[in-house]
Design an enzyme around this catalytic site. Structure first.
Site, PDB file in Angstrom:
ATOM      1  N   ASN A   7       0.874  -1.171   0.000  1.00  0.00           N
ATOM      2  CA  ASN A   7       0.000   0.000   0.000  1.00  0.00           C
ATOM      3  C   ASN A   7       0.913   1.223   0.000  1.00  0.00           C
ATOM      4  OD1 ASN A   7      -1.862   1.992   0.423  1.00  0.00           O
ATOM      5  ND2 ASN A   7      -2.679   1.141   2.335  1.00  0.00           N
ATOM      6  N   ARG A  90      -2.498  -2.081  -3.515  1.00  0.00           N
ATOM      7  CA  ARG A  90      -3.722  -1.337  -3.269  1.00  0.00           C
ATOM      8  C   ARG A  90      -3.663  -0.062  -4.113  1.00  0.00           C
ATOM      9  NH1 ARG A  90      -5.760   2.163   1.818  1.00  0.00           N
ATOM     10  NH2 ARG A  90      -7.899   2.257   1.154  1.00  0.00           N
ATOM     11  N   HIS A 179     -13.248   2.619   0.797  1.00  0.00           N
ATOM     12  CA  HIS A 179     -13.239   1.459   1.715  1.00  0.00           C
ATOM     13  C   HIS A 179     -13.914   0.246   1.081  1.00  0.00           C
ATOM     14  CE1 HIS A 179     -13.505   4.737   5.057  1.00  0.00           C
ATOM     15  NE2 HIS A 179     -12.225   4.400   4.898  1.00  0.00           N
ATOM     16  N   ARG A 241     -13.098  15.184   8.892  1.00  0.00           N
ATOM     17  CA  ARG A 241     -13.825  15.584   7.673  1.00  0.00           C
ATOM     18  C   ARG A 241     -15.279  15.921   7.984  1.00  0.00           C
ATOM     19  NH1 ARG A 241     -12.037  10.366   4.937  1.00  0.00           N
ATOM     20  NH2 ARG A 241      -9.873  10.762   4.409  1.00  0.00           N
ATOM     21  N   GLU A 385      -8.308  -5.768   5.026  1.00  0.00           N
ATOM     22  CA  GLU A 385      -8.193  -5.405   3.609  1.00  0.00           C
ATOM     23  C   GLU A 385      -7.001  -6.097   2.949  1.00  0.00           C
ATOM     24  OE1 GLU A 385      -9.511  -0.937   3.304  1.00  0.00           O
ATOM     25  OE2 GLU A 385      -9.019  -1.404   5.356  1.00  0.00           O
TER      26      GLU A 385
END
Ligand code: ADP
Length: 402
Positions: A7, A90, A179, A241, A385
Site C-alpha cells: 500500500n 492497493r 473502503h 472531515r 483489507e
C-alpha cells in the site's frame, strides 16, 4: 504460496507478506517519510521488530529496503526474494472502470494514470509503487486491487448526482465511494458466518467506522449504495472531515473568512468533523474521555456522528426494502461499544435489537451482538483489507500460471 501486499502512499509504503496456507502475515512493516531528509523503516517478523533510519529518496529505495528486510537472516521471513509468488497493490481509483481486481499490464497502468485527476494525492504514489516493484521484481505477477472497485456495481440512480448529466459523461463526476475492499470483505464474512448464499437476496448494511468512515448497502453480494461520494469527504462526519455539506456554505464562509476554495477544502478535510465540533480531538477515545468528564462539545460530536450513521442505516434499509444484517467494522466499529449502542438503539421498528452485555464484552473474531427478539443480525467483524488483496492476488497469479 506467499503474497506480498503493498500500500504505497505519497510518503509512506506499508507492506505485509502473507502465507496463503494460513492466511496470516509472516512479516509486515512500514517505510515512512519517503523523499524527506530522515526516512525510516519499521519491520516485524518472527516476533522480532526493528526500526532503522535509512535514506529513501524515492519509493524504489523503500522497496529495496523492504525486500532486504524480508530476506534478512535475523529479522526476515524468507530466505530468497524468489519465494514471493506475486505482489498485490492497493490502488485508489480506477474511475469506475474495474469492478474487481486485475492483473497489472500496461492497459491497467494507463487506466490508473488516466484517473490521477480523481485522486491527485494518492494515485501517483500508488503508480510509483507499482513501477518501483516492477523494476526490482521483474517477472513476478502483480495485481491491482482498487479501493472503490466493489462500489462499481452500484445502480446509476445511486451514483449519478443531481448535476447536469454532461459533468458525468465529460468529467467523470459521480459517486465512487471508498473502503470498498473492507465493505466487500465484511459483507462476505457476514454471509459466511450466517451460512447464507449472499447472491440470494442477502441484504447487509456495513458500517466501516474509523478515522475515515463510510457506510454501504450491500444486496446480493454487490454494493447497492455507499455514503462516501466523489471523494472521501462525503457521507457521515468523520475524525476531521465534514461529511455531507451544503456547498453554499463554502461560498458564504469564503466571503466571511476571506478564504479561497482550496483553504476552505483543507478546513473541510483536516479541521472539521469530530475535531472541529469538539475542539478536543479527532480520536474517539479522547472524545469519550472528554464527554465522560462533562465536555458538552465532545458529547455533541459523538451525538452528531452516531445520529448521522443511524440515518444512513435507516436510509439503506429503506433503499433495500429491509436489512438482514448490520455489520460494524474498523477502529471505532470494532472497539467502541458506546458508538455501536447509539447507532443501533431505537431501531426496533426495523427489527434491530442489540444485547448490551454482548456489545460491551466482545470475544475474539466475529461477534454476534444481536439481542433477544432481534430480527436483523448485528455483527462486529474485524476488517482485513490486506487479506482480500492477497486472496485476489493469489487467485489471479495462479490463473496466469495456467
Ligand atoms: P483509519 O481510518 O486511520 O484506518 P482506524 O480504523 O484505525 O482508522 O480507526 C481509528 C479510530 O478508531 C480512532 O478514532 C480511534 O479512537 C478509534 N479506536 C481505536 N481503538 C479504540 C478503542 N479501543 N475504543 C474506542 N475507539 C477506538
Amino acid at each position: 504460496m506467499k503474497i506480498l501486499v503493498i500500500n504505497a502512499g505519497s510518503s509512506s509504503l506499508k507492506y505485509q507478506l502473507i502465507d496463503m496456507d494460513t492466511e496470516l502475515p509472516i512479516a509486515k512493516g512500514i517505510c515512512e517519510r519517503i523523499g524527506q531528509s530522515t526516512s525510516c523503516i519499521t519491520h516485524e517478523a518472527n516476533g522480532k521488530k526493528f526500526k532503522a533510519e535509512k535514506p529513501m529518496p524515492t519509493h524504489t529505495e523503500a522497496i529495496e529496503l523492504m525486500l532486504a528486510a524480508l530476506v534478512d537472516k535475523e529479522y526476515g521471513a524468507i530466505s530468497d526474494m524468489k519465494e514471493i509468488d506475486a505482489v498485490g497493490h492497493r490502488i485508489l481509483h480506477s474511475g469506475g472502470v474495474y469492478d474487481r481486481s486485475v492483473l497489472i499490464n500496461e492497459e491497467v497502468m494507463k487506466v490508473c494514470a488516466d484517473n490521477i485527476d480523481l485522486a491527485p494525492l494518492h494515485q501517483p504514489a500508488n503508480i510509483t509503487g507499482v513501477r518501483a516493484c516492477q523494476s526490482i521484481m521483474p517477472g513476478v505477477p502483480m495485481v491491482a486491487t482498487f479501493d472503490n472497485a466493489f462500489h462499481a456495481t452500484m445502480p446509476e440512480k445511486a451514483y449519478i448526482f443531481g448535476l447536469p448529466y454532461e459533468y458525468y459523461t465529460d468529467y467523470k463526476v459521480r459517486r465512487y465511494g471508498a473502503h470498498g475492499t473492507s465493505h466487500r470483505f465484511v459483507s462476505g464474512e457476514a454471509a459466511k458466518y450466517l451460512g447464507v448464499d449472499p447472491s440470494k437476496g442477502f441484504k447487509v448494511i456495513t458500517c466501516h467506522l474509523g478515522n475515515g468512515s463510510s457506510i454501504a448497502a450491500v444486496k446480493d453480494g454487490k454494493c447497492f449504495d455507499t455514503s462516501m461520494s466523489f471523494t472521501p469527504l462525503g457521507g457521515v462526519p468523520m475524525g476531521t472531515r465534514t461529511g455531507d455539506l451544503d456547498p453554499a456554505i463554502l461560498e458564504y464562509l469564503g466571503a466571511k473568512l476571506n478564504l479561497g476554495l482550496k483553504d476552505l477544502l483543507t478546513i473541510c478535510n483536516k479541521k472539521s468533523g469530530m475535531l472541529g465540533v469538539s475542539g478536543v480531538s479527532s480520536d474517539f477515545r479522547d472524545l469519550s474521555t472528554a464527554a465522560k468528564e462533562g465536555n458538552h462539545r465532545a458529547q455533541l460530536a459523538l451525538d452528531i456522528f452516531t445520529y448521522s450513521c443511524k440515518k444512513y442505516v435507516g436510509a439503506y434499509a429503506a433503499a433495500m426494502n429491509g436489512a438482514d444484517c448490520i455489520v460494524f467494522t474498523a477502529g471505532i466499529g470494532e472497539h467502541d461499544a458506546y458508538v455501536r449502542k447509539c447507532i443501533a438503539e431505537d431501531l426496533e421498528f426495523m427489527g434491530v435489537v442489540i444485547d448490551e452485555e454482548k456489545n460491551e464484552n466482545l470475544g475474539k473474531g466475529i461477534c454476534d451482538i444481536t439481542g433477544k427478539g432481534g430480527k436483523v443480525k448485528v455483527l462486529v467483524i474485524p476488517t482485513n483489507e490486506e487479506l482480500v488483496i492477497a486472496r485476489d492476488t493469489a487467485e489471479l497469479a495462479l490463473s496466469c500460471k495456467k
